[in-house]
Design a protein around this motif. Structure first.
Motif, short mmCIF file in Angstrom:
data_model
loop_
_atom_site.label_atom_id
_atom_site.label_comp_id
_atom_site.label_asym_id
_atom_site.label_seq_id
_atom_site.Cartn_x
_atom_site.Cartn_y
_atom_site.Cartn_z
N ASP A 1 -3.31 6.42 6.31
CA ASP A 1 -3.84 5.32 5.57
C ASP A 1 -3.41 3.77 6.22
O ASP A 1 -4.13 2.98 6.31
CB ASP A 1 -3.19 5.39 4.11
N LEU A 2 -2.09 3.83 6.70
CA LEU A 2 -1.84 2.75 7.09
C LEU A 2 -2.08 2.31 8.65
O LEU A 2 -1.76 1.18 9.19
CB LEU A 2 -0.27 2.35 6.99
N GLY A 3 -2.58 3.10 9.18
CA GLY A 3 -3.16 3.19 10.63
C GLY A 3 -1.77 3.03 11.44
O GLY A 3 -1.83 2.43 12.70
N LEU A 4 -0.59 3.63 11.31
CA LEU A 4 0.50 3.65 12.00
C LEU A 4 0.49 4.47 13.31
O LEU A 4 0.04 5.62 13.41
CB LEU A 4 1.97 3.93 11.27
N GLN A 5 0.86 4.09 14.51
CA GLN A 5 0.88 4.58 15.68
C GLN A 5 2.34 4.82 16.18
O GLN A 5 3.54 3.96 15.76
CB GLN A 5 0.30 3.95 16.80
N GLY A 6 2.72 5.71 17.00
CA GLY A 6 4.00 5.98 17.51
C GLY A 6 5.09 6.58 16.39
O GLY A 6 6.16 6.14 16.31
N VAL A 7 4.72 7.27 15.39
CA VAL A 7 5.32 8.17 14.57
C VAL A 7 4.83 9.49 14.27
O VAL A 7 3.69 9.83 14.25
CB VAL A 7 5.35 7.19 13.19
N GLN A 8 5.72 10.41 14.32
CA GLN A 8 5.65 11.79 14.22
C GLN A 8 6.22 12.47 12.87
O GLN A 8 7.35 11.89 12.77
CB GLN A 8 5.69 12.61 15.42
N THR A 9 5.72 13.27 12.40
CA THR A 9 6.53 14.06 11.43
C THR A 9 6.66 15.59 11.78
O THR A 9 6.06 16.28 12.33
CB THR A 9 5.47 14.01 9.83
N VAL A 10 7.91 15.97 11.28
CA VAL A 10 8.30 17.22 11.71
C VAL A 10 8.79 18.19 10.37
O VAL A 10 9.81 17.60 9.63
CB VAL A 10 9.52 17.31 12.67
N ARG B 1 0.98 -1.15 0.00
CA ARG B 1 -0.18 -0.14 -0.07
C ARG B 1 0.80 1.35 0.07
O ARG B 1 0.49 2.20 -0.73
CB ARG B 1 -0.83 -0.21 1.25
N TYR B 2 1.90 1.18 0.76
CA TYR B 2 3.13 2.45 0.82
C TYR B 2 3.35 2.46 -0.54
O TYR B 2 3.63 3.69 -1.08
CB TYR B 2 4.02 1.89 1.56
N TYR B 3 3.74 1.52 -1.46
CA TYR B 3 4.26 1.79 -2.77
C TYR B 3 3.15 2.32 -3.53
O TYR B 3 3.52 3.12 -4.40
CB TYR B 3 4.49 0.35 -3.29
N GLU B 4 1.83 1.88 -3.31
CA GLU B 4 0.65 2.43 -4.44
C GLU B 4 0.43 3.98 -3.82
O GLU B 4 0.54 4.79 -4.75
CB GLU B 4 -0.37 1.56 -3.93
N LEU B 5 0.54 4.21 -2.82
CA LEU B 5 0.43 5.54 -2.46
C LEU B 5 1.61 6.53 -2.90
O LEU B 5 1.44 7.48 -3.52
CB LEU B 5 0.49 5.82 -0.95
N LEU B 6 2.88 6.02 -2.99
CA LEU B 6 4.17 6.45 -3.47
C LEU B 6 4.13 7.02 -4.87
O LEU B 6 4.06 8.23 -5.49
CB LEU B 6 5.26 5.85 -3.08
N ILE B 7 3.51 5.83 -5.92
CA ILE B 7 3.16 6.11 -7.20
C ILE B 7 2.22 7.29 -7.41
O ILE B 7 2.24 8.06 -8.14
CB ILE B 7 2.99 4.77 -7.78
#
Length: 241
Positions: free
Chosen positions: A118-127, A30-36
């Motif tokens: 989209d992937l429902g990831l937890q424990g990750v932040q963007t800066v 899914r990460y690949y699909e979103l990247l493209i």
């Protein structure tokens, strides 16, 4: 996972000693699909073929296991993460890691936020910001067990961007694609000025490929002087010697 064959990806992971669940493998697809999808309207990567992305971006990102035990819980910062390599790929494979993704381009942060949601990831932040600025803030300076960067820059410059974020006792790992013995030698004094010591260097080929990689580990042995990092742009224009 529809039309995507993940057998080579799983074989490459096996070669690295990594075993993922079906859910995690689906997240990578899914990460690949979103990247493209996003790459169609903003410049995220010049590599777009499925098998190439899986190996040259995802597997490459996960080679960190060759120099660092990712089974342990740790705080990890990816400086200049771009489209999320290696940080976001590492987060998918090792969900217990507390991940921070730093990038200076707001559009790339928007992409990363979309993937995380989209992937429902937890424990990750963007800066969103520059390393030179955030490394001076108390909540980021010397707060991370591990810092990684796959950015294209010489080791002295990368060390000035990254070492100020690392706790004493932690380390910075630079992903390199060339044989950098000379660069290591030239950077040794700069690394020492920043509180670091050049540690092990792991040279290898990506699984089932002729693609050379070099992971350079720099141990944080003492606090970084408040003089560093210098103002925006200077570490690249005038690397420490």
């Amino acid at each position: 996972m529809g039309l995507y064959n993940t057998s080579q990806f799983e074989k490459d992971l096996y070669a690295l000693g990594i075993s993922l669940t079906d859910k995690q493998i689906s997240q990578f697809v899914r990460y690949y699909e979103l990247l493209i999808e996003w790459n169609g309207f903003m410049n995220l990567t010049g590599i777009t073929e499925y098998e190439e992305v899986m190996k040259k971006h995802f597997v490459d990102s996960l080679t960190l296991v060759r120099v660092f035990d990712m089974s342990q819980s740790c705080s990890l910062l990816d400086v200049g993460t771009g489209a999320g390599f290696p940080g976001l790929a590492l987060k998918i494979a090792f969900p217990a890691v507390n991940m921070t993704l730093l990038d200076s381009l707001h559009k790339r942060i928007q992409f990363l936020d979309a993937v995380i949601e989209d992937l429902g990831l937890q424990g990750v932040q963007t800066v969103h910001g520059r390393a030179e600025d955030y490394a001076r803030l108390a909540q980021y300076r010397e707060r991370f067990d591990l810092c990684v960067s796959r950015a294209v820059a010489n080791l002295a410059s990368l060390s000035e961007y990254c070492l100020p974020f690392v706790k004493v006792g932690g380390c910075f790992v630079a992903y390199k694609s060339e044989r950098s013995d000379e660069e290591l030698s030239v950077s040794e004094n700069a690394v020492a000025l920043l509180g670091g010591s050049i540690g092990k260097s792991e040279k290898f080929m990506l699984p089932d490929s002729d693609i050379f990689r070099n992971l350079i580990c720099i141990d944080k042995v003492c606090s970084t002087s408040k003089k560093y990092p210098r103002k925006a742009g200077i570490p690249t224009k005038e690397p420490l010697k």
